[in-house]
Enzyme design. Structure first.
Site: not given
Length: 242
Positions: A8, A11, A88, A141, A154
């Site tokens: 990933g 971006r 990522n 996260s 998530y």
């Protein structure tokens, strides 16, 4: 030659990590799934800075694509190996759980957890065989540490990634491979642009969102020789929001 692979990488945090690792003198493989223009832009930025970069396309959640792309790369680089892996790639499909479609649950877990598994399992043996070992950094996260309403999928995916990080670190440590996770809070990226920033900033003790470059600096440190004795850790970077 030792290469870095950033999944990933076209971006957001991935882009910032690619640029940082390149600045450390590491040739970077920029993984992307569909946005080739964005990935090419990152490559051009790295080349303009005097670094070395190339694109490698695959869907991290598709085992066949992962293996085919990495088989081809290794066939073309028989004297080299991927010594730095930054897992990522991730997606958000936010919703309260009782209204969450099956696909939104499975796609989020597939990208984060299966993606970690397919890519890491494929690259780990060569890291463990080499004298210099390797570095694996998993992008977790704040949601995986504290949970976040509207992000059951998530949060579950990132919490699973944290558990996998701690377990794999113990398996790989004797072979000089470190495995750590970075747990960002609110960072200014494409993934957070749809969030109510003005409202959420008030929850952060530092009263702002973080910058991708700040996360990339932490990833760069964990990939460096200075971090050789750090493994199995989850490092938060969240402006004081716990």
């Amino acid at each position: 030659m030792k290469y870095a692979l950033v999944t990933g990488g076209s971006r957001g945090l991935g882009r910032a990590v690619c640029l940082k690792l390149s600045q450390m003198g590491i040739p970077v493989l920029i993984n992307y799934q569909s946005n080739e223009a964005a990935a090419q832009e990152v490559k051009e930025m790295i080349l303009a800075q005097g670094g070395e970069a190339s694109l490698i396309r695959f869907d991290v959640g598709n085992q066949d694509e992962v293996n085919a792309a990495l088989d081809q790369w290794e066939a073309e680089h028989q004297e080299d190996y991927i010594a730095y892996l930054v897992n990522n790639a991730g997606i958000r499909r936010d919703n309260v759980m009782f209204m969450m479609p099956d696909q939104d649950w499975h796609s989020v877990l597939n990208t984060t957890l299966n993606g970690f598994f397919y890519v890491t399992r494929r690259l780990l043996p060569k890291m463990m065989m080499r004298r210099h070992g390797g570095r694996i950094v998993n992008m977790a996260s704040l949601s995986g540490l504290k949970g976040m309403a509207g992000q059951v999928n998530y949060s579950a995916a990132k919490a699973g990634l944290i558990g996998a990080t701690k377990a794999l670190a113990q398996e790989a440590a004797a072979r000089n491979v470190t495995v750590n996770a970075v747990a960002p809070g609110f960072i200014e990226t494409d993934m957070t642009k749809d969030l109510p920033q003005d409202e959420l900033k008030n929850l952060v003790p530092m009263k702002r969102f973080g910058k991708p470059e700040e996360v990339a600096a932490l990833v760069g440190f964990l990939c460096s020789d200075e971090a050789a004795y750090i493994t199995g850790e989850v490092v938060s970077i969240n402006g004081g929001l716990y």
